[in-house]
Design a protein around this motif. Structure first.
Motif, PDB file in Angstrom:
ATOM      1  N   LEU A 197       3.925  -6.345  -1.770  1.00  0.00           N
ATOM      2  CA  LEU A 197       4.893  -5.481  -1.095  1.00  0.00           C
ATOM      3  C   LEU A 197       4.827  -4.028  -1.580  1.00  0.00           C
ATOM      4  CD1 LEU A 197       7.963  -7.893  -0.903  1.00  0.00           C
ATOM      5  CD2 LEU A 197       6.200  -7.463   0.802  1.00  0.00           C
ATOM      6  N   LEU A 199       1.911  -2.303  -0.067  1.00  0.00           N
ATOM      7  CA  LEU A 199       2.117  -2.047   1.363  1.00  0.00           C
ATOM      8  C   LEU A 199       3.056  -0.860   1.563  1.00  0.00           C
ATOM      9  CD1 LEU A 199       2.402  -5.707   2.727  1.00  0.00           C
ATOM     10  CD2 LEU A 199       0.582  -4.071   3.216  1.00  0.00           C
ATOM     11  N   ASN A 200       4.119  -0.797   0.767  1.00  0.00           N
ATOM     12  CA  ASN A 200       5.025   0.351   0.822  1.00  0.00           C
ATOM     13  C   ASN A 200       4.253   1.658   0.625  1.00  0.00           C
ATOM     14  OD1 ASN A 200       7.384  -0.917   1.347  1.00  0.00           O
ATOM     15  ND2 ASN A 200       8.357  -0.465  -0.616  1.00  0.00           N
ATOM     16  N   VAL A 221       2.222   2.506   3.665  1.00  0.00           N
ATOM     17  CA  VAL A 221       2.973   3.059   4.800  1.00  0.00           C
ATOM     18  C   VAL A 221       3.258   4.546   4.546  1.00  0.00           C
ATOM     19  CG1 VAL A 221       5.178   3.009   6.030  1.00  0.00           C
ATOM     20  CG2 VAL A 221       3.997   0.863   5.512  1.00  0.00           C
ATOM     21  N   ILE A 222       3.685   4.853   3.323  1.00  0.00           N
ATOM     22  CA  ILE A 222       4.024   6.251   3.028  1.00  0.00           C
ATOM     23  C   ILE A 222       2.773   7.131   3.083  1.00  0.00           C
ATOM     24  CG2 ILE A 222       4.847   7.772   1.170  1.00  0.00           C
ATOM     25  CD1 ILE A 222       6.953   5.536   0.586  1.00  0.00           C
TER      26      ILE A 222
END
Lengths: 472, 472
Positions: free
Chosen positions: B126, B129-130, B133-134
């Motif tokens: 996670l 993935l965060n 995305v950023i």
């Protein structure tokens, strides 16, 4: 109906003469609708129809909350497009290749893009969207990896329901299903209310996406004569209603014609489909892009039987690439949720959060106000440019909102041929042939005016006008 | 084929006896396949089949690059599920309500979720993935608002093609179409290769999503007898091939049975469908979750005619909620791109960037290694727990990868009834009835073991086992 029609045309004619002989001068205020009603001893609807007719011919214009005035564009040079008699089912080649060709230019930044129904980047609040994405990702503990409920994010559905003031609370979060854009909503709706072989009534010219969805699902499109100001001919619809399984219309700021179906017509439309128990798929993606005083009602507002499937999205107004749309499918909700489970399972959750947050904090409404102002200014620029650069026999639509302009050119012109010539100059538009299953609208084109207005746009229209002039 | 079958079974029987009379002891290395071939004077394929048969019965196991050994689980307590003779088309109620009921539990965190085919959060990276995305949002100038090309992000397609080493370069970026998850890929594939009324061959038990898609498209499912270790019965397929329009199989780590179709069978399958010119839709979403030495080949690898439509996604391995899948549709690429344009226009671009970046920098492969290790450990825990808590006549599948366990319980048990009883204890599983259009597998259930292994999971299985015992 015939008598009523004659009456309103008679009244319109009287006022038109008053404008032409300068009894009424540019900018003069017209009598109120009630005065017209009393003066001519007619119904309020007939009086309204008379003004709508004059407005449609650009002779008068309505101003928010004050009334009707002799229009500044009563000197409008170009005529409205004609209502087209629908051609017989021809064997002409299908427009798929043309559509693919147009979509292939999506990612080409050197093309002046008058073709696609997409807002230019200068219309979009990119910095705020960026912030929204970062906020959303940081406030989730799953990084967006969890599956949303099939029906769609509850938060997003709640915010859409709250924001849809125009429906006056008739649609709740429970009535909505989130979709991958409005096109996906329409596809689901068509699938839910028909079976292969069924017929679907559509406008003509019709948005090509609707035509393609009908074809893909093995359905038959029944194109109805469509007025450039009032929308579909309700008498023509009435005749086909017993034989069709659904209607699919773009009622507000129609694509491609730009008309706003009058409230009276919407009410009558809902009355008719309810009487015949025929579902109406209402594509209302442009409804918030109004030039007038207020957001027009959708047919969904008049729907008591749950027969109207009302579709919307943020693709035309905020973020095309997010693919966030929705539908209020009335009676057909469960069916659509099941279809969605099979076809895509659910939507990506991160964008649901971003859009829900945008709606919740009023940022969407704030953005739409800016958007509408820019859009109206652009429309005037485009109208002027077309009047300036295109031949005098060009007919032009009079959108009441949205961002599509429909041009009807000299009969001798084939816009499909023109498309390649324009493409060679890196200019793009949507040829009329895309908007019908029949071999018609070959002399028409659709222009998108939701783009940055600058020299490049002006030059693009100038070149396009020249091309048209040289093609006759 | 009959003779060959007898031969490999004969050889397998000889070795089985050697294990049972302890000529071969636990952990002993078996002769190489070549030795078996020479010893019994058979083809290399027959020797392989014999070992596969023994492996399928857990008597031997293969170890990466060293060979075959007498299995530690040769003391496996429970038998394999049976090959089910397909029931006649019954009129029993359809499983739609059951499926909706199961999906309604998606967002309920208090439910111990053995039902859905989703990896638990502890399996997912996670934080990375965060960051992804950023990074993606910051490196875009459009905040993700631009539309992607209909075929899908070029960057993502390129990275998928590069990462798909198992195909040895047979699929390029140009061959791929991005979809909203693999279920969307399968829906598109079915739509592209059939017309309503056509028949499609599937495994039995079959993944219910495939069954539902077939139904939604107005197609007929032809369920084929399916071996819990080898997959579909090729002889049975051969008989129906002249009458069907497509096959749709989960060839690697099948859902729900967990088998990996042997390479020989895949080759033969591709040979057959090519001879009959019948497209094969290959759902390969679990292919990278192998317990063995290497990623098994998909049928796509053997496809020369462009008849295999190979579907994958990151929904089972990385980010279910992103809805990122793909398909290499061979001959049917253009058709699928057109369908996609009509149905969803394109995918959200931000997630394409995130996944492409994950693939490009090796983060996906790194993640998959961790995932596989955890998964295999979980499988062993689940197997042990089922052996411990469930009745001795429980039959259990022997997955070679993926995260599904298929249990066949006492004939008297109806898992649909059990579902409600388990639900009352906040425990969820997928009842067998969901996996067929016919009234069968009522005594079966599918368990997902890709969840955090902890006391709650152990207790869940204990309670479930008790429930089963008490139901007889």
């Amino acid at each position: 109906m015939q008598r009523k029609e004659t009456l309103y045309l008679k009244i319109a004619k009287i006022i038109e003469e008053q404008i032409q002989n300068e009894t009424l001068l540019l900018g003069d205020k017209l009598p109120s609708i009630r005065s017209v009603q009393k003066l001519h001893n007619v119904s309020i609807n007939t009086a309204k129809q008379a003004y709508l007719e004059l407005e449609s011919r650009s002779l008068i214009e309505s101003r928010p909350k004050t009334g009707y005035y002799v229009s500044k564009t009563s000197q409008r040079k170009l005529a409205l497009p004609s209502v087209t008699a629908i051609a017989d089912a021809g064997k002409g080649k299908t427009p798929e290749d043309l559509i693919s060709k147009v979509y292939d230019t999506i990612a080409k930044p050197d093309v002046t893009q008058f073709a696609l129904g997409l807002p230019g980047r200068n219309f979009l609040p990119l910095a705020k969207l960026n912030k929204g994405v970062i906020k959303a990702i940081r406030s989730r503990s799953d990084s967006g990896t969890d599956l949303e409920p099939v029906q769609g994010s509850e938060h997003l559905r709640r915010e859409i329901a709250k924001w849809s003031l125009v429906l006056e609370g008739k649609v709740t979060e429970d009535d909505l299903v989130i979709t991958s854009g409005a096109m996906n909503a329409i596809y689901h709706a068509l699938m839910a209310v028909t079976k292969p072989g069924d017929s679907v009534a559509i406008e003509s010219p019709a948005y090509f996406g609707i035509l393609q969805a009908i074809k893909l699902l093995g359905l038959k499109a029944v194109e109805l004569p469509t007025h450039p100001v009032y929308g579909i001919d309700l008498d023509a619809l009435k005749k086909v209603l017993p034989a069709i399984s659904a209607c699919c219309f773009v009622t507000n700021f129609n694509n491609p014609m730009g008309f706003q179906m009058p409230d009276e017509n919407k009410k009558e439309l809902v009355r008719l489909i309810t009487a015949y128990n025929v579902p109406l798929i209402e594509d209302d993606i442009y409804g918030n892009l109004y030039f007038g005083a207020e957001r027009p009602k959708p047919c969904k507002f008049y729907d008591e039987a749950g027969l109207v499937l009302w579709a919307g999205s943020v693709s035309k107004t905020l973020a095309p690439g997010y693919r966030v749309g929705w539908i209020a499918p009335g009676q057909f909700k469960d069916k659509i949720i099941r279809q969605k489970l099979v076809q895509t399972v659910c939507n990506p959750s991160l964008y649901s959060d971003v859009i829900a947050d945008f709606l919740e904090h009023g940022r969407y409404d704030h953005h739409l106000r800016m958007f509408r102002n820019k859009l109206y200014a652009n429309y005037l620029q485009f109208q002027r440019a077309v009047e300036t650069y295109f031949p005098d026999n060009t007919k032009i639509s009079q959108p009441k909102g949205g961002f599509m302009l429909w041009l009807e050119l000299d009969k001798r012109i084939c816009t499909e041929d023109l498309y390649d010539a324009a493409g060679a100059m890196n200019i793009n538009f949507a040829p009329g042939r895309m908007f019908s299953q029949h071999d018609q609208y070959n002399n028409c084109m659709r222009l998108n005016y939701a783009m940055e207005w600058n020299d490049r746009a002006e030059e693009g229209l100038q070149k396009l006008g020249k091309l048209v002039k040289n093609s006759i």
